[in-house]
Design a protein around this motif. Structure first.
Motif, PDB file in Angstrom:
ATOM      1  N   ALA A 105       0.823  -1.210   0.000  1.00 30.56           N
ATOM      2  CA  ALA A 105       0.000   0.000   0.000  1.00 30.56           C
ATOM      3  C   ALA A 105       0.855   1.258   0.000  1.00 30.56           C
ATOM      4  CB  ALA A 105      -0.935   0.002   1.209  1.00 30.56           C
ATOM      5  N   GLN A 106       2.018   1.208   0.664  1.00 29.00           N
ATOM      6  CA  GLN A 106       2.894   2.379   0.679  1.00 29.00           C
ATOM      7  C   GLN A 106       3.532   2.614  -0.674  1.00 29.00           C
ATOM      8  OE1 GLN A 106       3.110   4.490   2.988  1.00 29.00           O
ATOM      9  NE2 GLN A 106       2.355   3.488   4.816  1.00 29.00           N
ATOM     10  N   GLY A 107       3.694   1.551  -1.473  1.00 30.76           N
ATOM     11  CA  GLY A 107       4.246   1.718  -2.813  1.00 30.76           C
ATOM     12  C   GLY A 107       5.678   2.200  -2.832  1.00 30.76           C
ATOM     13  N   SER A 108       6.491   1.701  -1.889  1.00 30.41           N
ATOM     14  CA  SER A 108       7.876   2.137  -1.795  1.00 30.41           C
ATOM     15  C   SER A 108       8.790   0.944  -1.556  1.00 30.41           C
ATOM     16  CB  SER A 108       8.041   3.144  -0.644  1.00 30.41           C
ATOM     17  OG  SER A 108       9.403   3.303  -0.314  1.00 30.41           O
ATOM     18  N   PRO A 109       9.668   0.601  -2.503  1.00 25.24           N
ATOM     19  CA  PRO A 109      10.630  -0.485  -2.278  1.00 25.24           C
ATOM     20  C   PRO A 109      11.526  -0.211  -1.084  1.00 25.24           C
ATOM     21  CG  PRO A 109      10.558   0.108  -4.606  1.00 25.24           C
ATOM     22  CD  PRO A 109       9.777   1.149  -3.874  1.00 25.24           C
ATOM     23  N   VAL A 110      11.941   1.058  -0.914  1.00 26.66           N
ATOM     24  CA  VAL A 110      12.808   1.411   0.207  1.00 26.66           C
ATOM     25  C   VAL A 110      12.092   1.163   1.522  1.00 26.66           C
ATOM     26  CG1 VAL A 110      14.024   3.299   1.362  1.00 26.66           C
ATOM     27  CG2 VAL A 110      14.102   3.111  -1.131  1.00 26.66           C
ATOM     28  N   TYR A 111      10.840   1.628   1.607  1.00 27.19           N
ATOM     29  CA  TYR A 111      10.084   1.434   2.838  1.00 27.19           C
ATOM     30  C   TYR A 111       9.836  -0.048   3.085  1.00 27.19           C
ATOM     31  CZ  TYR A 111       6.762   2.362   6.562  1.00 27.19           C
ATOM     32  OH  TYR A 111       6.147   2.410   7.787  1.00 27.19           O
TER      33      TYR A 111
END
Length: 283
Positions: free
Chosen positions: A198-204
């Motif tokens: 849901a955040q759409g962030s590989p880093v996160y």
């Protein structure tokens, strides 16, 4: 196939990197606490395998019954393998979310889609949290999922683990045994993976699931080395703590999703990662 313009991709990467300082703060603490509370869950689900690894480790007869540096090293490598696996899978889910948002963004409907994803996954994580508060029975949901069409994936993973224990447990290959645990059914990981998507962030996704994995290490390490039993009552108590944390994560996603439709719910003034708020910055 649609592709993001190079300038948009560079902007997205810069925004993601700028969020590392944020995600290394409050957000990662939450995921670390989930892992810490969830250690008892891991013991209940993976304890038998961890016990098998401990029994198969070769030790000098002179040190029979005593904890050796060799065993400490092997259990450390095993837990590092688990943590790296969780982090990489989290990055995969974050990447999948980023690709979805990037593709939808080209169609000009990014806001509504992000809102729907936030609401749906937020409600799902809230449900998982309330289920734990209501008396979650460990292994119940995992058993249902394992019996679905994707159950064969889990079955193959168990087969790979069982056929490689003797070959891998006494060398650096035990890292691989740990990594395979990321593919086993686990209701501690599913909400976290969904949140990363849901955040759409590989880093996160990488950082948050890595923090969760690190949180589980103390319990699993101690279980494999010096502790061989955790009561069902103790495991149930920690499920309440996990439930509270999942409810918090689910609420944040739900509120952020509703925001995209003009419905404002109170949100704590904390530095969590907000891809919905940042989406216009990468357009």
């Amino acid at each position: 196939m649609l592709a993001l313009p190079a300038s948009s991709m560079r902007s997205a990467v810069l925004v993601q990197l700028s969020e590392i300082g944020v995600t290394s703060g409050y957000g990662l603490v939450v995921f670390f606490l989930i892992g810490l509370f969830g250690g008892a869950h891991c013991i209940g689900m993976c304890g038998p395998l961890v016990t098998t690894y401990a029994e198969r480790m070769e030790t000098d007869d002179r040190w029979s019954g005593a904890l050796t540096l060799y065993e400490v090293r092997q259990h450390t490598l095993f837990n590092l393998g688990r943590t790296m696996s969780y982090a990489l899978i989290g990055a995969v889910f974050g990447t999948a979310g980023a690709l979805l948002y990037g593709t939808i963004g080209l169609a000009g409907i990014l806001g509504p889609v992000q809102g729907i994803v936030g609401i749906c996954i937020g409600v799902a994580i809230l449900g998982m949290g309330f289920t734990r508060l209501a008396g979650y029975q460990q292994g119940a949901v995992e058993g249902v999922i394992a019996g679905t069409g994707i159950g064969s994936v889990f079955a193959r993973t168990y087969t790979v683990i069982s056929t490689r224990i003797d070959r891998w447990v006494n060398g650096v290959g035990i890292v691989g045994l740990g990594a395979l645990h990321g593919l086993l059914p686990c209701m501690l990981l599913y909400p976290a993976f969904l949140y990363a998507f849901a955040q759409g962030s590989p880093v996160y996704g990488l950082l948050s699931l890595g923090a969760l994995g690190l949180g589980t290490i103390p319990s699993v390490f101690l279980y494999g080395t010096v502790i061989q039993s955790v009561s069902a009552r103790q495991r149930q108590v920690v499920h309440y703590g996990i439930g509270v944390l999942f409810i918090g994560l689910g609420y944040v996603l739900l509120a952020m999703g509703l925001m995209r439709f003009g419905v404002m719910l109170p949100l704590p003034d904390i530095p969590y990662y907000q891809p919905i708020a940042e989406s216009e910055a990468v357009a």
